[in-house]
Design an enzyme around this catalytic site. Structure first.
Site, PDB file in Angstrom:
ATOM      1  N   GLU A 250       0.849  -1.200   0.000  1.00 40.87           N
ATOM      2  CA  GLU A 250       0.000   0.000   0.000  1.00 40.87           C
ATOM      3  C   GLU A 250       0.880   1.243   0.000  1.00 40.87           C
ATOM      4  O   GLU A 250       1.878   1.262   0.734  1.00 40.87           O
ATOM      5  CB  GLU A 250      -0.910   0.010   1.225  1.00 40.87           C
ATOM      6  N   HIS A 269      -7.700   1.671   1.256  1.00 38.87           N
ATOM      7  CA  HIS A 269      -7.672   1.449   2.707  1.00 38.87           C
ATOM      8  C   HIS A 269      -8.504   2.506   3.450  1.00 38.87           C
ATOM      9  O   HIS A 269      -8.004   3.210   4.334  1.00 38.87           O
ATOM     10  CB  HIS A 269      -6.219   1.434   3.229  1.00 38.87           C
TER      11      HIS A 269
HETATM   12  P1  NDP Z   1     -11.223  -8.702  16.191  1.00 41.08           P
HETATM   13  O1  NDP Z   1      -9.944  -9.029  16.866  1.00 41.08           O
HETATM   14  O2  NDP Z   1     -12.402  -8.342  17.024  1.00 41.08           O
HETATM   15  O3  NDP Z   1     -11.663  -9.886  15.230  1.00 41.08           O
HETATM   16  C1  NDP Z   1     -10.795 -10.610  14.468  1.00 41.08           C
HETATM   17  C2  NDP Z   1     -11.266 -12.048  14.484  1.00 41.08           C
HETATM   18  O4  NDP Z   1     -10.411 -12.783  13.597  1.00 41.08           O
HETATM   19  C3  NDP Z   1     -11.184 -12.690  15.847  1.00 41.08           C
HETATM   20  O5  NDP Z   1     -12.453 -12.812  16.380  1.00 41.08           O
HETATM   21  C4  NDP Z   1     -10.545 -14.043  15.570  1.00 41.08           C
HETATM   22  O6  NDP Z   1     -11.493 -14.989  15.932  1.00 41.08           O
HETATM   23  C5  NDP Z   1     -10.403 -14.105  14.061  1.00 41.08           C
HETATM   24  N1  NDP Z   1      -9.172 -14.776  13.675  1.00 41.08           N
HETATM   25  C6  NDP Z   1      -7.890 -14.450  13.965  1.00 41.08           C
HETATM   26  N2  NDP Z   1      -7.030 -15.311  13.385  1.00 41.08           N
HETATM   27  C7  NDP Z   1      -7.786 -16.197  12.702  1.00 41.08           C
HETATM   28  C8  NDP Z   1      -7.508 -17.318  11.889  1.00 41.08           C
HETATM   29  N3  NDP Z   1      -6.256 -17.730  11.697  1.00 41.08           N
HETATM   30  N4  NDP Z   1      -8.549 -17.983  11.342  1.00 41.08           N
HETATM   31  C9  NDP Z   1      -9.820 -17.584  11.543  1.00 41.08           C
HETATM   32  N5  NDP Z   1     -10.166 -16.540  12.307  1.00 41.08           N
HETATM   33  C10 NDP Z   1      -9.160 -15.860  12.884  1.00 41.08           C
HETATM   34  O7  NDP Z   1     -10.900  -7.542  15.135  1.00 41.08           O
HETATM   35  P2  NDP Z   1     -11.907  -6.532  14.437  1.00 41.08           P
HETATM   36  O8  NDP Z   1     -13.136  -7.260  14.048  1.00 41.08           O
HETATM   37  O9  NDP Z   1     -12.059  -5.314  15.253  1.00 41.08           O
HETATM   38  O10 NDP Z   1     -11.044  -6.131  13.144  1.00 41.08           O
HETATM   39  C11 NDP Z   1     -10.668  -7.120  12.206  1.00 41.08           C
HETATM   40  C12 NDP Z   1      -9.610  -6.590  11.252  1.00 41.08           C
HETATM   41  O11 NDP Z   1     -10.197  -5.668  10.330  1.00 41.08           O
HETATM   42  C13 NDP Z   1      -8.486  -5.788  11.890  1.00 41.08           C
HETATM   43  O12 NDP Z   1      -7.495  -6.643  12.454  1.00 41.08           O
HETATM   44  C14 NDP Z   1      -7.946  -4.997  10.709  1.00 41.08           C
HETATM   45  O13 NDP Z   1      -6.936  -5.749  10.066  1.00 41.08           O
HETATM   46  C15 NDP Z   1      -9.154  -4.859   9.797  1.00 41.08           C
HETATM   47  N6  NDP Z   1      -9.640  -3.472   9.694  1.00 41.08           N
HETATM   48  C16 NDP Z   1      -9.547  -2.856   8.463  1.00 41.08           C
HETATM   49  C17 NDP Z   1     -10.003  -1.582   8.300  1.00 41.08           C
HETATM   50  C18 NDP Z   1      -9.992  -0.929   6.964  1.00 41.08           C
HETATM   51  O14 NDP Z   1     -10.246   0.262   6.850  1.00 41.08           O
HETATM   52  N7  NDP Z   1      -9.724  -1.658   5.896  1.00 41.08           N
HETATM   53  C19 NDP Z   1     -10.583  -0.823   9.422  1.00 41.08           C
HETATM   54  C20 NDP Z   1     -10.653  -1.568  10.645  1.00 41.08           C
HETATM   55  C21 NDP Z   1     -10.182  -2.849  10.756  1.00 41.08           C
HETATM   56  P3  NDP Z   1     -11.147 -16.309  16.767  1.00 41.08           P
HETATM   57  O15 NDP Z   1     -10.214 -15.893  17.867  1.00 41.08           O
HETATM   58  O16 NDP Z   1     -12.447 -16.750  17.224  1.00 41.08           O
HETATM   59  O17 NDP Z   1     -10.540 -17.220  15.796  1.00 41.08           O
HETATM   60  C1  OXD Z   2      -7.517   0.200   9.889  1.00 38.83           C
HETATM   61  C2  OXD Z   2      -7.670  -0.318  11.235  1.00 38.83           C
HETATM   62  O1  OXD Z   2      -6.979  -0.480   9.031  1.00 38.83           O
HETATM   63  O2  OXD Z   2      -8.441   0.253  12.023  1.00 38.83           O
HETATM   64  O3  OXD Z   2      -7.975   1.333   9.625  1.00 38.83           O
HETATM   65  O4  OXD Z   2      -7.033  -1.325  11.540  1.00 38.83           O
END
Ligand code: NDP
Ligand code: OXD
Length: 306
Positions: A250, A269
């Site tokens: 990116e 993003h």
């Molecule tokens: P959380 O930590 O709440 O959720 C992530 C989930 O991913 C967890 O519940 C976990 O579940 C699951 N997980 C982790 N590793 C694995 C795996 N190997 N296989 C399957 N499931 C897995 O994070 P959020 O929901 O708050 O955010 C998720 C992601 O979204 C962030 O980490 C970020 O990268 C992205 N994001 C992107 C943004 C953008 O603008 N593009 C903005 C905000 C966030 P479990 O433990 O049950 O497996």
């Molecule tokens: C993002 C985040 O990617 O909140 O913006 O992780």
């Protein structure tokens, strides 16, 4: 509070002042005596930022994802790291994913091409309940998305590492159930964090498990997807379309073939951003709760791939 922000320093300073008027905010790199700092709010910290922060008690991440923070050299591993969870960030992500689910399910990408060609042809209208949306990453954002998808009558399934869930959605877990999850998914939504385990979790083999003619929405992290394999799947028609907000590099390099693919929708993003006003309230509440004896919310579990 040490602030190294996402280029919105003044907005963050004003938001902190509204919520915690007595808080002293020091904006990186003008931080004064580093040993006086006990909290930090960070996005993309540069190497060296942690030098001399000997009194640091907690690190808040500006983003929901903490990958860039965890990659920072010198990160103190004993200091709690708190992920960002705030309602506007969640709402923005739900809107982004919903928009693309609807676009693909209602074949708007195909009508868009028809418009360009000035030639209409009716396409089938498949009921939402016959369209399965598979969500990988059933955390804060994935769970919030389920609620809205259900309200539109989509069939939703979720995938996570271990058994669990709140019972509102059919869950698949672990390696053993991954194939069954993929085979039932028409529109795959990635809301996973970037970790060692999730790198290229979507590749030639795993894309091959989706039914032919499926779609991918990636709003998690670029590292989740092998972009070369994704392009092959799009070019062969196995995948009908993709909406990508995040990329392996990116900003997306000018020479990437993704730019010109007719069924790929790109955003830089921006799926959702953290809103300083509600984020500062979250931080203030977390600090207050911690001081009254509660544990930190959403603390990153470093030893569990978080
Ligand atoms: P959380 O930590 O709440 O959720 C992530 C989930 O991913 C967890 O519940 C976990 O579940 C699951 N997980 C982790 N590793 C694995 C795996 N190997 N296989 C399957 N499931 C897995 O994070 P959020 O929901 O708050 O955010 C998720 C992601 O979204 C962030 O980490 C970020 O990268 C992205 N994001 C992107 C943004 C953008 O603008 N593009 C903005 C905000 C966030 P479990 O433990 O049950 O497996
Ligand atoms: C993002 C985040 O990617 O909140 O913006 O992780």
């Amino acid at each position: 509070m040490l602030l190294k922000s996402d280029s919105r320093d003044q907005e963050w300073v004003r938001a902190f002042f509204e919520v915690m008027p007595d808080l002293q905010v020091r904006v990186w790199p003008d931080i004064g005596d580093p040993s006086e700092i006990n909290c930090a709010l960070l996005w993309g910290p540069p190497p060296g930022l942690f030098e001399g922060l000997d009194s640091l008690e907690v690190i808040f991440s500006i983003g929901a994802g903490v990958d860039s923070l965890l990659d920072c050299p010198g990160l103190p591993v004993t200091v709690p790291i708190i992920r960002m969870v705030e309602p506007e960030l969640t709402a923005g992500m739900v809107e982004f994913c919903l928009f693309h689910v609807l676009r693909f399910h209602r074949l708007m990408h195909r009508y868009q091409h028809q418009q360009t060609e000035r030639h209409w042809q009716d396409l089938p209208q498949v009921p939402a309940r016959e369209t399965t949306v598979g969500i990988m990453g059933m955390g804060v954002l994935g769970t919030a998305l389920v609620k809205q998808l259900h309200s539109l009558d989509y069939r939703v399934i979720g995938y996570r590492r271990q058994e669990g869930g709140d019972g509102t959605v059919e869950m698949f877990h672990g390696e053993a159930q991954f194939e069954a999850f993929m085979r039932q998914t028409t529109i795959l939504v990635l809301l996973l964090p970037a970790t060692a385990q999730t790198r290229h979790i979507i590749n030639q083999d795993t894309l091959g498990l989706l039914p032919s003619g499926g779609y991918l929405i990636n709003a998690g992290r670029g590292e989740l997807v092998d972009e070369g394999d994704l392009l092959s799947a799009l070019q062969s028609g196995w995948l009908q379309g993709a909406a990508l907000d995040v990329f392996e590099t990116e900003p997306l390099p000018q020479e990437s073939p993704l730019w010109n693919h007719p069924n790929v929708f790109l955003t830089p993003h921006v799926a959702s951003i953290t809103h300083p006003a509600s984020a500062c309230r979250y931080i203030a509440d977390a600090i207050q709760d911690y001081r009254s004896g509660k544990t930190w919310p959403y603390q990153v579990r470093l030893n569990q791939g978080y």
